[in-house]
Design an enzyme around this catalytic site. Structure first.
Site, PDB file in Angstrom:
ATOM      1  N   LYS A   1       0.848  -1.200   0.000  1.00  0.00           N
ATOM      2  CA  LYS A   1       0.000   0.000   0.000  1.00  0.00           C
ATOM      3  C   LYS A   1       0.883   1.249   0.000  1.00  0.00           C
ATOM      4  O   LYS A   1       0.666   2.167  -0.778  1.00  0.00           O
ATOM      5  CB  LYS A   1      -0.868   0.008   1.250  1.00  0.00           C
ATOM      6  N   ASN A   2       1.908   1.258   0.856  1.00  0.00           N
ATOM      7  CA  ASN A   2       2.695   2.475   1.039  1.00  0.00           C
ATOM      8  C   ASN A   2       3.743   2.703  -0.046  1.00  0.00           C
ATOM      9  O   ASN A   2       4.482   3.678   0.002  1.00  0.00           O
ATOM     10  CB  ASN A   2       3.330   2.482   2.434  1.00  0.00           C
TER      11      ASN A   2
ATOM     12  N   CYS B   1      -4.744  12.176  13.316  1.00  0.00           N
ATOM     13  CA  CYS B   1      -5.480  10.909  13.222  1.00  0.00           C
ATOM     14  C   CYS B   1      -5.288  10.211  14.568  1.00  0.00           C
ATOM     15  O   CYS B   1      -4.672  10.734  15.486  1.00  0.00           O
ATOM     16  CB  CYS B   1      -4.950  10.056  12.074  1.00  0.00           C
TER      17      CYS B   1
ATOM     18  N   ARG C   1       0.395  14.103  13.458  1.00  0.00           N
ATOM     19  CA  ARG C   1       0.782  13.904  12.047  1.00  0.00           C
ATOM     20  C   ARG C   1       0.984  15.232  11.294  1.00  0.00           C
ATOM     21  O   ARG C   1       0.350  15.520  10.302  1.00  0.00           O
ATOM     22  CB  ARG C   1      -0.268  13.065  11.319  1.00  0.00           C
TER      23      ARG C   1
ATOM     24  N   ASP D   1       4.763   0.193  12.197  1.00  0.00           N
ATOM     25  CA  ASP D   1       3.521  -0.403  11.684  1.00  0.00           C
ATOM     26  C   ASP D   1       3.360  -1.855  12.109  1.00  0.00           C
ATOM     27  O   ASP D   1       2.334  -2.474  11.801  1.00  0.00           O
ATOM     28  CB  ASP D   1       3.467  -0.321  10.149  1.00  0.00           C
TER      29      ASP D   1
ATOM     30  N   ARG E   1      -8.525  -0.656   4.829  1.00  0.00           N
ATOM     31  CA  ARG E   1      -7.670   0.385   4.247  1.00  0.00           C
ATOM     32  C   ARG E   1      -6.305  -0.185   3.887  1.00  0.00           C
ATOM     33  O   ARG E   1      -5.644   0.300   2.981  1.00  0.00           O
ATOM     34  CB  ARG E   1      -7.469   1.532   5.252  1.00  0.00           C
TER      35      ARG E   1
HETATM   36  C1  EPZ Z   1       4.264   6.797   6.611  1.00  0.00           C
HETATM   37  O1  EPZ Z   1       3.465   7.785   7.215  1.00  0.00           O
HETATM   38  C2  EPZ Z   1       3.353   5.598   6.430  1.00  0.00           C
HETATM   39  N1  EPZ Z   1       2.246   5.951   5.542  1.00  0.00           N
HETATM   40  C3  EPZ Z   1       2.830   5.145   7.788  1.00  0.00           C
HETATM   41  O2  EPZ Z   1       2.055   3.983   7.575  1.00  0.00           O
HETATM   42  C4  EPZ Z   1       4.023   4.794   8.672  1.00  0.00           C
HETATM   43  O3  EPZ Z   1       3.550   4.427   9.958  1.00  0.00           O
HETATM   44  C5  EPZ Z   1       4.957   6.003   8.781  1.00  0.00           C
HETATM   45  O4  EPZ Z   1       5.359   6.437   7.474  1.00  0.00           O
HETATM   46  C6  EPZ Z   1       6.222   5.679   9.565  1.00  0.00           C
HETATM   47  O5  EPZ Z   1       6.882   4.603   8.961  1.00  0.00           O
HETATM   48  C7  EPZ Z   1       2.475   5.995   4.209  1.00  0.00           C
HETATM   49  O6  EPZ Z   1       3.570   5.755   3.735  1.00  0.00           O
HETATM   50  C8  EPZ Z   1       1.292   6.354   3.348  1.00  0.00           C
HETATM   51  P1  EPZ Z   1       6.119  10.104   8.865  1.00  0.00           P
HETATM   52  P2  EPZ Z   1       3.995   9.308   7.294  1.00  0.00           P
HETATM   53  O7  EPZ Z   1       5.978  11.386   8.130  1.00  0.00           O
HETATM   54  O8  EPZ Z   1       4.896   9.586   6.175  1.00  0.00           O
HETATM   55  C9  EPZ Z   1       6.726  13.407  12.109  1.00  0.00           C
HETATM   56  C10 EPZ Z   1       0.199   2.607   7.795  1.00  0.00           C
HETATM   57  O9  EPZ Z   1      -0.203   1.994   8.781  1.00  0.00           O
HETATM   58  N2  EPZ Z   1       6.561  14.401  11.034  1.00  0.00           N
HETATM   59  O10 EPZ Z   1       7.250   9.190   8.499  1.00  0.00           O
HETATM   60  O11 EPZ Z   1       2.805  10.192   7.487  1.00  0.00           O
HETATM   61  C11 EPZ Z   1       5.450  12.647  12.433  1.00  0.00           C
HETATM   62  O12 EPZ Z   1       4.660  13.371  13.365  1.00  0.00           O
HETATM   63  C12 EPZ Z   1       0.672   4.034   7.935  1.00  0.00           C
HETATM   64  O13 EPZ Z   1       0.292   2.136   6.642  1.00  0.00           O
HETATM   65  C13 EPZ Z   1       6.744  15.753  11.332  1.00  0.00           C
HETATM   66  O14 EPZ Z   1       7.026  16.127  12.473  1.00  0.00           O
HETATM   67  O15 EPZ Z   1       4.801   9.276   8.636  1.00  0.00           O
HETATM   68  C14 EPZ Z   1       5.967  11.357  13.016  1.00  0.00           C
HETATM   69  O16 EPZ Z   1       6.242  11.554  14.389  1.00  0.00           O
HETATM   70  C15 EPZ Z   1       0.400   4.572   9.315  1.00  0.00           C
HETATM   71  N3  EPZ Z   1       6.582  16.666  10.332  1.00  0.00           N
HETATM   72  C16 EPZ Z   1       7.288  11.133  12.277  1.00  0.00           C
HETATM   73  O17 EPZ Z   1       7.599  12.384  11.646  1.00  0.00           O
HETATM   74  C17 EPZ Z   1       6.284  16.307   9.052  1.00  0.00           C
HETATM   75  O18 EPZ Z   1       6.179  17.190   8.166  1.00  0.00           O
HETATM   76  C18 EPZ Z   1       7.213  10.071  11.202  1.00  0.00           C
HETATM   77  O19 EPZ Z   1       6.085  10.371  10.414  1.00  0.00           O
HETATM   78  C19 EPZ Z   1       6.103  14.927   8.769  1.00  0.00           C
HETATM   79  C20 EPZ Z   1       6.254  13.998   9.786  1.00  0.00           C
END
Ligand code: EPZ
Length: 419
Positions: free
Chosen positions: A22-23, A117, A122, A306, A398
């Protein structure tokens, strides 16, 4: 609303095929906006989130045909709208991934802020800061991000913290920017690597793929391509854990052990037998006791956040006490209260779960709160005595393709019930 009914206690056995990731699918779909050439993606999973992204592209003007062999063909010669509306974005945060491509290719975009969420606030501040560093004019107002750029320019940008979709958004934007972009502390997840490979097939000039420093030399145009999506490592790990906690013997095909080094090592430490077989297959067996382990989630190649919820269930059934620390998201223990209702003995201290093992889980009505939490409830049901009825299973759909059918193929007593 659908529910899933699980009767526990049966060891899983048999073989199932893993779906596309998915990702990796979501960013690849968004990347198609970077070209008017036809992009063909294969090994696409049939998931709600993928349908949502296809719907969003359709709103932009993409012409998308879905073939019967798990593939999609995307024709973006007639993009007329650059807006990602709230009613779509709120159902899937990854909609933010169209921002980089639309800005790079069309110089404008208006994206609803995704909002928080269940697992955390996020934020998308790094997506915005990075695009501003590339020369975009970005205003926030009324719940929307409005961005303009005559032509993005190369920059040097460091992510802190590591962000998967933040890396993907800026990587895509940089492919058409003027000059060189250097992304430091970039995410190294296999899904980021897969996106980079798709972009290179489209003609992008990217170096450092798989490392935390990506160097992109912008080009004027990208062309269409054919790209096969990598297997879903999170689905793979979820089914591996299901095999271990039911003391089963399962063969997973069309997968990739290389993307799961850390979880495989942890499961072997706990007592599983894992054979990596020819042809992208993994056989996982467990017939004796399992031992609890300590783990801490972190960006790839660390232990994936995850899979944290699923490992809490396994630790509950193991001998000893396991300490699980969640460092990526601030509220990713929503599944714990539901697991406690099934008898799990878990104490939460801040971002750490202290899991006392050797627990007898008893089936109960439970409620899913987010995608991976809902998967952990299915796993708990497979191990529990009696019946577990899981509500709000739209969370599961999802990210898991036909989860009850795949588990039934492994001899689980599980069915989807309406009402
Ligand atoms: C991706 O989400 C995945 N989703 C998530 O999978 C996964 O849990 C996550 O990466 C971590 O591996 C997709 O790829 C569609 P992050 P993402 O930005 O990119 C902080 C699932 O179950 N952050 O890597 O949204 C954030 O708060 C989903 O399939 C900022 O501070 O996650 C978090 O603490 C859930 N500012 C950390 O970074 C930003 O601009 C990691 O989040 C962006 C993120």
């Amino acid at each position: 609303m659908d529910k899933i009914l699980v009767r526990g206690g049966r060891p899983l056995s048999g073989s199932i095929s893993i779906s596309g990731a998915k990702n990796a699918t979501l960013p690849a779909l968004a990347a198609s906006l970077l070209t008017t050439g036809h992009v063909h993606l294969s090994n696409i999973p049939h998931l709600k989130d993928v349908t949502t992204m296809v719907e969003l592209l359709g709103q932009h003007g993409s012409a998308i045909t879905i073939d019967d062999k798990l593939g999609v063909e995307i024709d973006n010669t007639n993009i007329t709208s650059f807006r990602a509306p709230y009613d779509l974005v709120r159902t899937m945060r990854a909609s933010i991934l169209v921002m980089g491509p639309l800005l790079a290719r069309y110089g404008q975009t208006e994206i609803s802020l995704p909002g928080g969420c269940a697992i955390g606030s996020r934020p998308v501040n790094l997506h915005i800061q990075g695009l501003r560093a590339m020369g975009a004019e970005i205003e926030l107002g009324g719940g929307y991000i409005r961005a303009r750029a005559k032509r993005l320019k190369g920059t040097r940008f460091t992510f802190d913290p590591v962000t998967v979709t933040g890396t993907e958004n800026l990587l895509m934007a940089a492919t058409l920017a003027k000059g060189q972009t250097i992304l430091e502390n970039a995410a190294r997840e296999p899904e980021v690597i897969d996106l980079a490979r798709c972009l290179i097939r489209m003609g992008a000039k990217i170096h450092g793929v798989g490392t935390s420093t990506l160097v992109i030399d912008g080009v004027d145009h990208l062309q269409g391509c054919h790209h096969a999506i990598i297997p879903d490592r999170i689905e793979t790990a979820t089914f591996m854990i299901a095999a271990v906690l039911t003391r089963g013997d399962v063969l997973l095909t069309n997968t990739c052990a290389e993307d799961l080094r850390n979880p495989i090592d942890k499961l072997i430490q706990m007592g599983a037998t894992i054979d990596e077989l020819e042809g992208n297959c993994i056989r996982i067996r467990c017939h004796g006791d399992i031992n609890a382990i300590d783990l801490e989630t972190s960006p790839y190649p660390g232990f994936p956040t995850d899979i944290q919820a699923q490992m809490l269930v396994l630790n509950s059934l193991a001998k000893g006490t396991g300490i699980v620390t969640e460092t990526v998201f601030e509220n990713r223990f929503m599944h714990v209260s539901e697991l406690q209702r099934m008898g799990a003995d878990i104490l939460i201290r801040g971002n750490t779960a202290i899991v006392r093992g050797s627990t007898r889980l008893i089936g109960a009505p439970v409620m899913a709160t987010d995608l991976r939490a809902s998967a952990s409830l299915v796993l708990a049901g497979l191990a529990a005595e009696g019946e577990t009825l899981i509500s709000r299973v739209y969370h599961i759909d999802r990210g898991y393709e036909r989860i009850e059918e795949k588990l039934r193929a492994l001899d689980a007593d599980i069915q989807r019930v309406s009402g």
